[in-house]
Design an enzyme around this catalytic site. Structure first.
Site, PDB file in Angstrom:
ATOM      1  N   GLU A   1      -9.597   6.009   3.215  1.00  0.00           N
ATOM      2  CA  GLU A   1     -10.280   4.922   3.974  1.00  0.00           C
ATOM      3  C   GLU A   1      -9.612   3.695   4.017  1.00  0.00           C
ATOM      4  OE1 GLU A   1     -10.026   5.195   0.701  1.00  0.00           O
ATOM      5  OE2 GLU A   1      -9.182   3.085   0.370  1.00  0.00           O
TER       6      GLU A   1
ATOM      7  N   LYS B   1       0.709  -1.151   0.065  1.00  0.00           N
ATOM      8  CA  LYS B   1      -0.050  -0.149   0.198  1.00  0.00           C
ATOM      9  C   LYS B   1       0.826   1.435  -0.180  1.00  0.00           C
ATOM     10  CE  LYS B   1      -4.176  -2.015   0.312  1.00  0.00           C
ATOM     11  NZ  LYS B   1      -5.312  -1.965  -0.693  1.00  0.00           N
TER      12      LYS B   1
ATOM     13  N   SER C   1       1.675  -9.752  -0.667  1.00  0.00           N
ATOM     14  CA  SER C   1       1.343  -8.190  -0.679  1.00  0.00           C
ATOM     15  C   SER C   1       1.632  -7.519   0.783  1.00  0.00           C
ATOM     16  CB  SER C   1      -0.190  -8.250  -1.026  1.00  0.00           C
ATOM     17  OG  SER C   1      -1.033  -8.973  -0.075  1.00  0.00           O
TER      18      SER C   1
HETATM   19  C1  LIG Z   1      -1.499  -6.716   2.714  1.00  0.00           C
HETATM   20  C2  LIG Z   1      -2.756  -6.424   1.757  1.00  0.00           C
HETATM   21  N1  LIG Z   1      -3.011  -7.375   0.853  1.00  0.00           N
HETATM   22  C3  LIG Z   1      -4.124  -7.271  -0.005  1.00  0.00           C
HETATM   23  C4  LIG Z   1      -4.912  -6.034   0.443  1.00  0.00           C
HETATM   24  C5  LIG Z   1      -6.280  -6.117  -0.760  1.00  0.00           C
HETATM   25  O1  LIG Z   1      -6.201  -4.851  -1.269  1.00  0.00           O
HETATM   26  P1  LIG Z   1      -5.787  -4.666  -2.997  1.00  0.00           P
HETATM   27  O2  LIG Z   1      -6.738  -5.858  -3.596  1.00  0.00           O
HETATM   28  O3  LIG Z   1      -6.256  -3.374  -3.155  1.00  0.00           O
HETATM   29  O4  LIG Z   1      -4.356  -5.036  -3.075  1.00  0.00           O
HETATM   30  C6  LIG Z   1      -4.917  -5.524   1.320  1.00  0.00           C
HETATM   31  C7  LIG Z   1      -5.818  -4.534   1.783  1.00  0.00           C
HETATM   32  O5  LIG Z   1      -5.828  -3.901   2.870  1.00  0.00           O
HETATM   33  C8  LIG Z   1      -3.595  -5.691   2.282  1.00  0.00           C
HETATM   34  O6  LIG Z   1      -3.660  -5.034   3.594  1.00  0.00           O
END
Ligand SMILES: Cc1ncc(COP(=O)(O)O)c(C=O)c1O
Length: 464
Positions: free
Chosen positions: A181, A159, A448
């Site tokens: 948000e 993020k 992620s």
């Molecule tokens: C570690 C992590 N992965 C994935 C996501 C999902 O969001 P996005 O689909 O926008 O990557 C989030 C959302 O808060 C997150 O904190």
């Protein structure tokens, strides 16, 4: 650009942009048509015909991947700007600034420097040796699994890539008040972090239920100097926090920049957030070339709004030999009515300023989603994913709470990496995917985020 803004669809100033409505059916003479072909790759090469607005079908004599988005901010029929007039100027201003800064060497240099020295890029592409071993078949064959380590970024998730770039953009726009948000709190923490770094006022909207699930991140945001405003409406989760952030923006648009945290919302956010995360895919291409002298064969990422997935996929959309796989939250199961599998089970509608697949009932009212992971607990999805699904370029599957928890434990034990529960959904899908893949196939999974924030949740379910 002014022309594209004027022509962009708007739901007028009635303020109805926060409520869902199904689009009127297209007239039969102007269907939303996609060229059919035997494979997704063949389809991509073909000319496509799809709707630009609800009223006109427009033929686009370009490969699909060159049209994301068009000048109306649409990905095929998805996306657009379903916002009140009060926001149209701010969105136009944002789009102009984004395009101007894309060609501004000084801005690019500043962004690159911060991504390197503050965020800690590039993130490694790590060969997960023991996870690879786990998926070997009795004859020793199986895919090779690599993790793109976005969990190693400052603040522990992807993020921050977007938050840092949008904060720099807000500074250029002269806006000193930032709102955002958050669901899992990762985007909130990233935003609070960059606001501290750049001396900006920061207000984070967060569902009351998520505040409970992600108490650690709430403390982190407050420690960083942000005001965290609880949202009690609806299910008190990400959808409600997003609605509240948009309401704030409508009221304070002159002084405030809204750092939207995914590839969702009205144009230009889905495009802009994707571009700020595209560094993930660009690094992956370079690292793959260095490590095995080729490209990845399969990319896998979890899907909430879809930003970490788009960040990885974008670089490879034109590479027809690379499979793109998104994994949504199946919650208690796809037939339980308690899930967040928007692309698998949703229908087309409008929410938070864009047309996309949504979880909705027969009256077009939002069906409350469920996922064990706060970051996937959202009834919508970024419009580009809806487009990639419809043209057959990307594949979307789902993973239940239980499967994600198992994967959470598995990665911790096999690799010494505690993944976020969001990421654990992508990891959970490997159980189904890997047995189907030929020997030696290179899989890159977007790791992620890290799972420290989820330990409190996991304690309730896992016996270790
Ligand atoms: C570690 C992590 N992965 C994935 C996501 C999902 O969001 P996005 O689909 O926008 O990557 C989030 C959302 O808060 C997150 O904190």
């Amino acid at each position: 650009m002014a022309a594209s803004i004027k022509a962009a669809p708007s739901s007028s100033s009635s303020g109805k942009f926060l409520t869902l409505h199904r689009p009127r059916p297209l007239p039969p003479s102007k269907p939303a048509r996609f060229a059919v072909g035997p494979s997704p790759a063949r389809r991509l090469r073909s000319t496509i015909s799809c709707t630009l607005t609800r009223d006109a079908a427009v033929r686009m004599d370009e490969p699909a991947h060159a049209l994301r988005p068009d000048s109306f901010g649409r990905f095929g029929k998805f996306g657009g700007k379903y916002v009140p007039e009060t926001l149209m100027y701010a969105l136009a201003e944002l789009e102009s600034a984004f395009h101007a800064l894309a060609g501004d060497d000084e801005f690019q240099k500043e962004l690159e420097g911060i991504l390197k020295d503050y965020v800690g890029r590039e993130s490694p592409l790590y060969f997960a040796e023991r996870l690879t071993e786990h998926y070997k078949r009795p004859n020793g064959e199986g895919p090779h699994i690599y993790l793109k380590r976005e969990d190693l970024n400052h603040t522990g998730a992807h993020k921050i890539n977007n938050a840092v770039a949008q904060a720099l953009l807000a500074k250029r726009l002269g806006k000193k008040r930032i709102i955002a948000e958050t669901g899992a709190g990762q985007h909130g923490v990233a935003t609070a972090t960059v606001c501290a770094r750049f001396g900006l006022q920061c207000i984070i909207y967060m569902g009351a239920q998520d505040m409970e699930r992600q108490a650690l991140n709430v403390f982190r945001m407050r420690l960083l100097g942000a005001e965290v405003r609880p949202v009690n409406s609806g299910t008190a989760t990400l959808k409600d926090a997003t609605s509240e952030a948009i309401r704030d923006w409508v009221t304070n648009v002159e002084t405030t920049h809204y750092i939207l945290g995914s590839v969702a919302g009205p144009h230009p956010y889905p495009m802009m957030v994707r571009e700020f995360h595209a560094v993930i895919g660009k690094e992956t291409r370079r690292q793959a070339l260095e490590k095995w002298g080729g490209k990845p064969d399969v990319l896998v990422a979890c899907i909430g709004g879809g930003s970490n997935a788009m960040g990885l996929f974008h670089e490879f959309v034109g590479d027809e030999d690379v499979r793109l796989i998104g994994v949504e939250a199946a919650g208690f199961g796809l037939d339980s009515g308690k899930h967040a599998a928007t692309l698998t089970k949703g229908e087309v509608g409008v929410l938070h300023g864009a047309m996309s697949y949504l979880l909705q009932d027969e009256d077009g009212q939002i069906v409350e989603p469920h996922s064990i992971s706060a970051g996937l607990d959202y009834p919508g999805v970024g419009p580009e994913h809806s487009f990639l699904k419809d043209v057959g370029r990307a594949e979307y599957y789902s993973c239940t709470d239980e499967e994600a928890l198992e994967a959470f434990k598995r990665l911790s034990r096999l690799e010494g990496i505690i993944p976020a529960l969001e990421t654990s959904h992508a990891l959970g899908f490997l159980e189904k995917l890997c047995p189907t893949l030929p020997d030696g196939v290179k899989v890159v999974l977007n790791c992620s985020g890290r799972g420290d924030k989820d330990v409190q949740t996991a304690i309730k379910y896992l016996k270790v």
